[in-house]
Write a protein that holds these residues in place. Structure first.
Motif, PDB file in Angstrom:
ATOM      1  N   PRO A  96       0.835  -1.212   0.000  1.00  0.00           N
ATOM      2  CA  PRO A  96       0.000   0.000   0.000  1.00  0.00           C
ATOM      3  C   PRO A  96       0.866   1.257   0.000  1.00  0.00           C
ATOM      4  CG  PRO A  96      -0.795  -1.589   1.620  1.00  0.00           C
ATOM      5  CD  PRO A  96       0.505  -2.124   1.116  1.00  0.00           C
ATOM      6  N   SER A  97       0.387   2.290  -0.691  1.00  0.00           N
ATOM      7  CA  SER A  97       1.162   3.532  -0.814  1.00  0.00           C
ATOM      8  C   SER A  97       1.346   4.233   0.526  1.00  0.00           C
ATOM      9  CB  SER A  97       0.490   4.477  -1.802  1.00  0.00           C
ATOM     10  OG  SER A  97      -0.829   4.806  -1.362  1.00  0.00           O
ATOM     11  N   THR A  98       0.530   3.868   1.509  1.00  0.00           N
ATOM     12  CA  THR A  98       0.661   4.469   2.842  1.00  0.00           C
ATOM     13  C   THR A  98       1.885   3.948   3.589  1.00  0.00           C
ATOM     14  OG1 THR A  98      -0.850   2.773   3.658  1.00  0.00           O
ATOM     15  CG2 THR A  98      -1.809   4.927   3.104  1.00  0.00           C
ATOM     16  N   VAL A  99       2.459   2.836   3.151  1.00  0.00           N
ATOM     17  CA  VAL A  99       3.647   2.271   3.799  1.00  0.00           C
ATOM     18  C   VAL A  99       4.877   2.926   3.185  1.00  0.00           C
ATOM     19  CG1 VAL A  99       4.875   0.164   4.428  1.00  0.00           C
ATOM     20  CG2 VAL A  99       2.400   0.097   4.058  1.00  0.00           C
ATOM     21  N   LYS A 100       5.658   3.602   4.007  1.00  0.00           N
ATOM     22  CA  LYS A 100       6.783   4.403   3.526  1.00  0.00           C
ATOM     23  C   LYS A 100       8.123   3.679   3.641  1.00  0.00           C
ATOM     24  CE  LYS A 100       3.799   7.732   3.090  1.00  0.00           C
ATOM     25  NZ  LYS A 100       3.208   8.005   1.752  1.00  0.00           N
ATOM     26  N   ARG A 101       8.214   2.760   4.594  1.00  0.00           N
ATOM     27  CA  ARG A 101       9.480   2.059   4.863  1.00  0.00           C
ATOM     28  C   ARG A 101       9.129   0.642   5.273  1.00  0.00           C
ATOM     29  NH1 ARG A 101      14.799   3.637   8.366  1.00  0.00           N
ATOM     30  NH2 ARG A 101      14.879   5.253   6.788  1.00  0.00           N
ATOM     31  N   ILE A 102       9.968  -0.323   4.899  1.00  0.00           N
ATOM     32  CA  ILE A 102       9.712  -1.724   5.247  1.00  0.00           C
ATOM     33  C   ILE A 102      11.029  -2.411   5.537  1.00  0.00           C
ATOM     34  CG2 ILE A 102       9.900  -2.811   2.950  1.00  0.00           C
ATOM     35  CD1 ILE A 102       6.855  -3.444   5.089  1.00  0.00           C
ATOM     36  N   LEU A 103      11.002  -3.368   6.435  1.00  0.00           N
ATOM     37  CA  LEU A 103      12.155  -4.233   6.692  1.00  0.00           C
ATOM     38  C   LEU A 103      11.810  -5.616   6.183  1.00  0.00           C
ATOM     39  CD1 LEU A 103      14.925  -4.876   7.902  1.00  0.00           C
ATOM     40  CD2 LEU A 103      13.797  -5.227  10.113  1.00  0.00           C
ATOM     41  N   LEU A 161      16.432  -3.306   4.432  1.00  0.00           N
ATOM     42  CA  LEU A 161      15.657  -2.155   4.860  1.00  0.00           C
ATOM     43  C   LEU A 161      15.413  -1.308   3.621  1.00  0.00           C
ATOM     44  CD1 LEU A 161      14.433  -0.539   7.263  1.00  0.00           C
ATOM     45  CD2 LEU A 161      16.636   0.661   7.397  1.00  0.00           C
ATOM     46  N   MET A 162      14.152  -0.961   3.349  1.00  0.00           N
ATOM     47  CA  MET A 162      13.817  -0.285   2.097  1.00  0.00           C
ATOM     48  C   MET A 162      13.094   1.033   2.343  1.00  0.00           C
ATOM     49  SD  MET A 162      12.157  -3.352  -0.164  1.00  0.00           S
ATOM     50  CE  MET A 162      12.533  -5.075   0.171  1.00  0.00           C
ATOM     51  N   ASP A 163      13.529   2.055   1.614  1.00  0.00           N
ATOM     52  CA  ASP A 163      12.775   3.297   1.504  1.00  0.00           C
ATOM     53  C   ASP A 163      11.801   3.108   0.343  1.00  0.00           C
ATOM     54  OD1 ASP A 163      11.766   5.805   0.842  1.00  0.00           O
ATOM     55  OD2 ASP A 163      13.650   6.843   1.240  1.00  0.00           O
ATOM     56  N   LEU A 164      10.545   2.863   0.659  1.00  0.00           N
ATOM     57  CA  LEU A 164       9.572   2.513  -0.375  1.00  0.00           C
ATOM     58  C   LEU A 164       9.241   3.694  -1.276  1.00  0.00           C
ATOM     59  CD1 LEU A 164       7.210   0.253   1.747  1.00  0.00           C
ATOM     60  CD2 LEU A 164       8.933  -0.479   0.090  1.00  0.00           C
ATOM     61  N   GLU A 165       9.274   4.891  -0.732  1.00  0.00           N
ATOM     62  CA  GLU A 165       8.990   6.057  -1.574  1.00  0.00           C
ATOM     63  C   GLU A 165      10.081   6.231  -2.621  1.00  0.00           C
ATOM     64  OE1 GLU A 165       8.357   8.892   1.744  1.00  0.00           O
ATOM     65  OE2 GLU A 165       6.364   9.136   0.878  1.00  0.00           O
ATOM     66  N   ALA A 166      11.342   6.056  -2.212  1.00  0.00           N
ATOM     67  CA  ALA A 166      12.443   6.116  -3.187  1.00  0.00           C
ATOM     68  C   ALA A 166      12.322   4.970  -4.192  1.00  0.00           C
ATOM     69  CB  ALA A 166      13.784   6.056  -2.468  1.00  0.00           C
ATOM     70  N   GLY A 167      11.938   3.794  -3.710  1.00  0.00           N
ATOM     71  CA  GLY A 167      11.772   2.650  -4.598  1.00  0.00           C
ATOM     72  C   GLY A 167      10.677   2.863  -5.624  1.00  0.00           C
ATOM     73  N   ARG A 168       9.595   3.521  -5.218  1.00  0.00           N
ATOM     74  CA  ARG A 168       8.499   3.787  -6.169  1.00  0.00           C
ATOM     75  C   ARG A 168       8.952   4.723  -7.277  1.00  0.00           C
ATOM     76  NH1 ARG A 168       5.417   3.961  -0.851  1.00  0.00           N
ATOM     77  NH2 ARG A 168       4.485   1.869  -0.768  1.00  0.00           N
ATOM     78  N   ARG A 169       9.863   5.613  -6.941  1.00  0.00           N
ATOM     79  CA  ARG A 169      10.383   6.549  -7.949  1.00  0.00           C
ATOM     80  C   ARG A 169      11.417   5.889  -8.857  1.00  0.00           C
ATOM     81  NH1 ARG A 169      10.876   9.897  -3.343  1.00  0.00           N
ATOM     82  NH2 ARG A 169      13.143   9.533  -3.381  1.00  0.00           N
ATOM     83  N   GLU A 170      12.239   5.023  -8.296  1.00  0.00           N
ATOM     84  CA  GLU A 170      13.460   4.625  -8.998  1.00  0.00           C
ATOM     85  C   GLU A 170      13.501   3.171  -9.459  1.00  0.00           C
ATOM     86  OE1 GLU A 170      17.072   6.145  -7.217  1.00  0.00           O
ATOM     87  OE2 GLU A 170      15.888   7.511  -5.963  1.00  0.00           O
ATOM     88  N   ILE A 171      12.626   2.317  -8.958  1.00  0.00           N
ATOM     89  CA  ILE A 171      12.606   0.921  -9.416  1.00  0.00           C
ATOM     90  C   ILE A 171      11.546   0.780 -10.498  1.00  0.00           C
ATOM     91  CG2 ILE A 171      12.183  -1.483  -8.777  1.00  0.00           C
ATOM     92  CD1 ILE A 171      13.269  -0.856  -6.006  1.00  0.00           C
ATOM     93  N   ASP A 172      11.992   0.544 -11.699  1.00  0.00           N
ATOM     94  CA  ASP A 172      11.119   0.379 -12.859  1.00  0.00           C
ATOM     95  C   ASP A 172      10.978  -1.123 -13.135  1.00  0.00           C
ATOM     96  OD1 ASP A 172       9.939   0.140 -15.339  1.00  0.00           O
ATOM     97  OD2 ASP A 172      11.208   1.635 -16.312  1.00  0.00           O
ATOM     98  N   PRO A 173       9.780  -1.682 -12.916  1.00  0.00           N
ATOM     99  CA  PRO A 173       9.626  -3.132 -13.141  1.00  0.00           C
ATOM    100  C   PRO A 173      10.055  -3.580 -14.528  1.00  0.00           C
ATOM    101  CG  PRO A 173       7.717  -2.268 -11.978  1.00  0.00           C
ATOM    102  CD  PRO A 173       8.538  -1.084 -12.385  1.00  0.00           C
ATOM    103  N   GLN A 174       9.735  -2.807 -15.558  1.00  0.00           N
ATOM    104  CA  GLN A 174      10.078  -3.231 -16.919  1.00  0.00           C
ATOM    105  C   GLN A 174      11.593  -3.217 -17.146  1.00  0.00           C
ATOM    106  OE1 GLN A 174       7.977  -4.651 -18.999  1.00  0.00           O
ATOM    107  NE2 GLN A 174       6.453  -4.368 -17.362  1.00  0.00           N
ATOM    108  N   LYS A 175      12.295  -2.259 -16.544  1.00  0.00           N
ATOM    109  CA  LYS A 175      13.761  -2.245 -16.638  1.00  0.00           C
ATOM    110  C   LYS A 175      14.342  -3.472 -15.959  1.00  0.00           C
ATOM    111  CE  LYS A 175      17.853   0.419 -15.313  1.00  0.00           C
ATOM    112  NZ  LYS A 175      18.356   1.647 -14.624  1.00  0.00           N
ATOM    113  N   LEU A 176      13.763  -3.824 -14.825  1.00  0.00           N
ATOM    114  CA  LEU A 176      14.210  -5.010 -14.094  1.00  0.00           C
ATOM    115  C   LEU A 176      13.996  -6.260 -14.938  1.00  0.00           C
ATOM    116  CD1 LEU A 176      13.386  -5.598 -10.337  1.00  0.00           C
ATOM    117  CD2 LEU A 176      13.317  -7.462 -11.969  1.00  0.00           C
TER     118      LEU A 176
END
Length: 281
Positions: A96-103, A161-176
């Motif tokens: 969910p977009s409300t989750v900002k950080r996850i371990l 440990l993940m910064d999910l907001e940064a991941g949403r900006r910078e992790i492109d599923p299609q590039k992966l």
């Protein structure tokens, strides 16, 4: 106090290990509240209800997310590269977009000391924080750098440990997915290789002796620390033990010294489940 968000991914055969992990987490993090997220593909309501009841006993929230196939359009998916291998790296797009950080924790880990210091780590603009299992594996580290074309250590993907907001900006599923398609013959540990090949410059290094201790390598930790990281040190300082490799401590004939500790928590988890079942009758 802010709750700690945890993520794991597994199939049905790893449910007992999740129970042991959650038991160790509860015992060694008293007073903490956790929001537990589980990515899966096809676990039954009965399977999930057991996890839900355990989390309820601890006062944790629990959300199981069945990952749909839609996200994997164009992804190389084979027996060697199942879609589950992408889950942790695509967590920013699955949670969910409300989750900002996850371990993220692999289910073959054990938590034996508080993890809030890890949770509160300043990521300094990086997407991930992760540990490299160095020392005994320096040669493998160099080989992995050459194989993947990276300059950094080879990070283990079992504790992230993940910064999910940064991941949403910078992790492109299609590039992966394109990277996997182009390099599929070179990938040995696919999800870990992808983490290192694509995101090694966006990983904050963690001390593996504290946060991702390879339970196979006690002698190596002892040697490289000049005798400091003995068993007492591990019990007092290490927070996350990781039972890497094919040999697992819940199987017969496990050779490494922390196997008995893992079985202790297994037994505690079983006793707790038995008590809960009796109370419900």
């Amino acid at each position: 106090m802010e709750s700690i968000s945890l993520l794991t991914t597994l199939d049905q055969k790893y449910l007992p290990q999740l129970r042991t992990l959650l038991t160790s987490l509860s015992i060694n993090n008293p007073g903490e509240i956790f929001d537990v997220f589980l990515f899966h593909n096809g676990l039954t309501e009965e399977n999930l209800s057991d996890v839900q009841r355990q989390c309820n006993r601890y006062g944790y929230t629990f959300l199981a997310i069945c990952v749909e196939d839609d996200l994997f359009q164009g992804a190389p998916v084979t027996r060697q590269y199942p879609k589950e291998m992408y889950y942790r790296l695509l967590a920013p797009h699955l949670l969910p977009s409300t989750v900002k950080r996850i371990l993220y924790l692999d289910p073959d880990t054990l938590v034996i000391n508080p993890i809030r210091p890890l949770w509160e780590t300043d990521l300094k603009g990086n997407i991930f924080a992760a540990a490299a299992h160095t020392g005994k594996t320096e040669l493998a580290n160099s080989v992995n750098q050459l194989r993947l074309g990276t300059d950094s250590d080879y990070y283990n993907s079992g504790v992230l440990l993940m910064d999910l907001e940064a991941g949403r900006r910078e992790i492109d599923p299609q590039k992966l997915f394109r990277y996997v398609e182009q390099h599929r013959m070179e990938l040995i540990l696919p999800d870990q290789d992808i983490l290192n090949a694509l995101y090694s410059e966006q990983i904050l290094p963690l001390d593996d002796a504290l946060w991702n201790y390879d339970a196979r390598n006690y002698s190596n930790y002892l040697l490289r620390s000049g005798g400091v990281c003995d068993l007492q040190w591990v019990m007092e300082h290490t927070s996350i033990l990781h039972f890497c490799g094919k040999q697992k401590p819940w199987k017969r004939n496990y050779l490494y010294r922390f196997g008995i500790l893992y079985r202790h928590y297994m037994q505690l988890a079983c006793r707790e489940e038995e008590r809960a079942s009796l109370a419900e009758r």
